[in-house]
Design a protein around this motif. Structure first.
Motif, mmCIF file in Angstrom:
data_model
loop_
_atom_site.group_PDB
_atom_site.id
_atom_site.type_symbol
_atom_site.label_atom_id
_atom_site.label_comp_id
_atom_site.label_asym_id
_atom_site.label_seq_id
_atom_site.Cartn_x
_atom_site.Cartn_y
_atom_site.Cartn_z
ATOM 1 N N VAL A 86 0.863 -1.181 0.000
ATOM 2 C CA VAL A 86 0.000 0.000 0.000
ATOM 3 C C VAL A 86 0.897 1.228 0.000
ATOM 4 C CG1 VAL A 86 -1.851 1.218 1.179
ATOM 5 C CG2 VAL A 86 -1.734 -1.279 1.303
ATOM 6 N N THR A 87 0.880 1.977 -1.110
ATOM 7 C CA THR A 87 1.758 3.139 -1.267
ATOM 8 C C THR A 87 0.913 4.399 -1.306
ATOM 9 O OG1 THR A 87 3.309 1.826 -2.571
ATOM 10 C CG2 THR A 87 3.529 4.216 -2.691
ATOM 11 N N PRO A 88 1.136 5.351 -0.398
ATOM 12 C CA PRO A 88 0.375 6.608 -0.431
ATOM 13 C C PRO A 88 0.757 7.447 -1.643
ATOM 14 C CG PRO A 88 2.048 6.689 1.279
ATOM 15 C CD PRO A 88 2.055 5.294 0.751
ATOM 16 N N VAL A 89 -0.230 8.020 -2.298
ATOM 17 C CA VAL A 89 0.018 8.837 -3.482
ATOM 18 C C VAL A 89 0.827 10.077 -3.119
ATOM 19 C CG1 VAL A 89 -1.103 10.169 -5.327
ATOM 20 C CG2 VAL A 89 -2.092 7.999 -4.557
ATOM 21 N N SER A 90 0.615 10.599 -1.931
ATOM 22 C CA SER A 90 1.320 11.812 -1.502
ATOM 23 C C SER A 90 2.754 11.543 -1.100
ATOM 24 C CB SER A 90 0.569 12.450 -0.329
ATOM 25 O OG SER A 90 0.485 11.546 0.765
ATOM 26 N N GLY A 91 3.170 10.276 -1.100
ATOM 27 C CA GLY A 91 4.528 9.928 -0.696
ATOM 28 C C GLY A 91 4.584 9.477 0.752
ATOM 29 N N GLY A 92 5.565 8.653 1.053
ATOM 30 C CA GLY A 92 5.702 8.138 2.401
ATOM 31 C C GLY A 92 6.057 6.664 2.385
ATOM 32 N N THR A 93 6.073 6.072 3.549
ATOM 33 C CA THR A 93 6.448 4.667 3.677
ATOM 34 C C THR A 93 5.394 3.757 3.030
ATOM 35 O OG1 THR A 93 7.554 5.152 5.770
ATOM 36 C CG2 THR A 93 7.010 2.851 5.318
ATOM 37 N N THR A 94 5.874 2.799 2.288
ATOM 38 C CA THR A 94 4.980 1.803 1.693
ATOM 39 C C THR A 94 4.692 0.715 2.717
ATOM 40 O OG1 THR A 94 5.757 2.190 -0.566
ATOM 41 C CG2 THR A 94 4.743 0.059 -0.097
ATOM 42 N N LEU A 95 3.412 0.478 2.918
ATOM 43 C CA LEU A 95 3.021 -0.569 3.848
ATOM 44 C C LEU A 95 3.089 -1.923 3.140
ATOM 45 C CD1 LEU A 95 -0.143 1.032 5.522
ATOM 46 C CD2 LEU A 95 2.252 1.200 6.215
ATOM 47 N N ARG A 96 3.566 -2.918 3.868
ATOM 48 C CA ARG A 96 3.629 -4.275 3.342
ATOM 49 C C ARG A 96 2.929 -5.194 4.350
ATOM 50 N NH1 ARG A 96 8.132 -6.753 2.776
ATOM 51 N NH2 ARG A 96 7.772 -7.641 0.694
ATOM 52 N N LEU A 97 1.806 -5.770 3.905
ATOM 53 C CA LEU A 97 0.939 -6.535 4.801
ATOM 54 C C LEU A 97 0.684 -7.920 4.225
ATOM 55 C CD1 LEU A 97 -1.615 -3.631 5.222
ATOM 56 C CD2 LEU A 97 -0.040 -4.378 7.007
ATOM 57 N N GLY A 98 0.550 -8.888 5.106
ATOM 58 C CA GLY A 98 0.282 -10.250 4.661
ATOM 59 C C GLY A 98 -0.387 -11.065 5.770
ATOM 60 N N PRO A 99 -0.887 -12.249 5.437
ATOM 61 C CA PRO A 99 -0.897 -12.840 4.097
ATOM 62 C C PRO A 99 -2.024 -12.277 3.244
ATOM 63 C CG PRO A 99 -1.925 -14.344 5.652
ATOM 64 C CD PRO A 99 -1.449 -13.169 6.458
ATOM 65 N N ALA A 100 -1.682 -11.878 2.023
ATOM 66 C CA ALA A 100 -2.648 -11.332 1.089
ATOM 67 C C ALA A 100 -3.106 -12.451 0.168
ATOM 68 C CB ALA A 100 -2.029 -10.189 0.292
ATOM 69 N N GLU A 101 -4.290 -12.964 0.391
ATOM 70 C CA GLU A 101 -4.792 -14.095 -0.380
ATOM 71 C C GLU A 101 -6.291 -13.994 -0.546
ATOM 72 O OE1 GLU A 101 -3.454 -17.350 1.946
ATOM 73 O OE2 GLU A 101 -4.683 -16.845 3.678
ATOM 74 N N ASP A 102 -6.774 -14.458 -1.672
ATOM 75 C CA ASP A 102 -8.207 -14.499 -1.910
ATOM 76 C C ASP A 102 -8.811 -15.654 -1.122
ATOM 77 O OD1 ASP A 102 -8.279 -12.324 -3.673
ATOM 78 O OD2 ASP A 102 -7.720 -13.591 -5.375
ATOM 79 N N GLY A 103 -9.941 -15.375 -0.488
ATOM 80 C CA GLY A 103 -10.607 -16.412 0.278
ATOM 81 C C GLY A 103 -9.926 -16.751 1.585
ATOM 82 N N GLY A 104 -9.041 -15.911 2.052
ATOM 83 C CA GLY A 104 -8.348 -16.182 3.306
ATOM 84 C C GLY A 104 -9.158 -15.732 4.508
ATOM 85 N N THR A 105 -8.780 -16.240 5.656
ATOM 86 C CA THR A 105 -9.445 -15.851 6.910
ATOM 87 C C THR A 105 -8.488 -15.168 7.878
ATOM 88 O OG1 THR A 105 -9.013 -18.049 7.846
ATOM 89 C CG2 THR A 105 -11.116 -17.729 6.730
ATOM 90 N N HIS A 106 -7.199 -15.117 7.546
ATOM 91 C CA HIS A 106 -6.224 -14.525 8.452
ATOM 92 C C HIS A 106 -6.206 -13.003 8.285
ATOM 93 C CE1 HIS A 106 -4.666 -18.486 9.393
ATOM 94 N NE2 HIS A 106 -4.547 -18.740 8.096
ATOM 95 N N PRO A 107 -6.142 -12.258 9.381
ATOM 96 C CA PRO A 107 -6.052 -10.799 9.278
ATOM 97 C C PRO A 107 -4.706 -10.378 8.690
ATOM 98 C CG PRO A 107 -5.758 -11.517 11.553
ATOM 99 C CD PRO A 107 -6.166 -12.731 10.781
#
Length: 211
Positions: A173-194
């Motif tokens: 997740v990268t802010p358009v205005s600039g700043g730190t890019t967030l990296r989050l996981g697990p990113a999956e379709d149909g997942g149940t984990h936050p």
């Protein structure tokens, strides 16, 4: 109980006792506990049967609906079909067992169980998809629900101010205005984990906004 009067006391009539005994043994046959299916059901009884059938159909679709949202049809399709069949057989058995009793009311009152069943069938058909989507949300919807609409709602990381993409089960997740890019996981379709931060920089940003 009828009795006979004798000189030395009062005794039950033997004939009456035998009659009562015959009634007790034949009670099940003479007064069955379960009413029979109507030979010629009226329109109200047919409507009730249709409502019950609709409810069974909606309940039977639950495994397939949740399996589709969880992306399990390809890997567990046979199991989901077995679950659908089991629910259908159980539902048909329940209707067969209790249907005549539900339809035995006189006149228009016989349609009341069908209306109730149709109401719950309608609710089940309308709600099962959104409920499945809630539990098996994709990474973008999960980010919006867990962060963008919550602790990041007033930050540069709100949903309409970022660019998102998924790569190797990581949501960036990268802010358009600039700043730190967030990296989050697990990113999956149909997942149940936050979604959780996968690096220190992301954790620092989330801590800054109280996430």
């Amino acid at each position: 109980m009828l009795v006979e009067h004798h000189a030395d006391g009062v005794l039950p009539s033997a004939g009456r006792v035998r009659g009562v005994g015959r009634w007790v043994t034949r009670e099940q046959a003479l007064v069955p506990h379960r009413p029979a299916w109507p030979a010629r059901p009226n329109v109200f009884q047919v409507a009730t049967l249709a409502g019950l059938g609709w409810l069974v159909l909606v309940c039977s679709a639950l495994p397939l609906t949740f399996g589709m949202r969880a992306h399990l049809l390809a890997s567990h399709g046979t199991l989901l079909l077995l679950g659908t069949g089991a629910i259908a057989v159980l539902g048909i058995g329940i209707v067969y067992r209790f249907g005549p009793k539900l339809m035995q009311a006189l006149g228009a009152r016989a349609v009341v169980p069908g209306v109730v069943a149709a109401f719950f069938a309608f609710l089940g058909g309308q709600w099962q998809g959104p409920i499945a989507d809630h539990f098996f949300a994709g990474p973008y919807d999960r980010f919006e629900r867990e962060y963008a609409d919550d602790c990041l709602a007033a930050s540069p990381y709100r949903r309409d101010a970022v660019q998102e993409r998924v790569e190797d089960r990581v949501l960036t997740v990268t802010p358009v205005s600039g700043g730190t890019t967030l990296r989050l996981g697990p990113a999956e379709d149909g997942g149940t984990h936050p979604l959780r931060p996968v690096d220190r920089a992301t954790r620092a940003v989330l801590d800054q906004y109280g996430c």
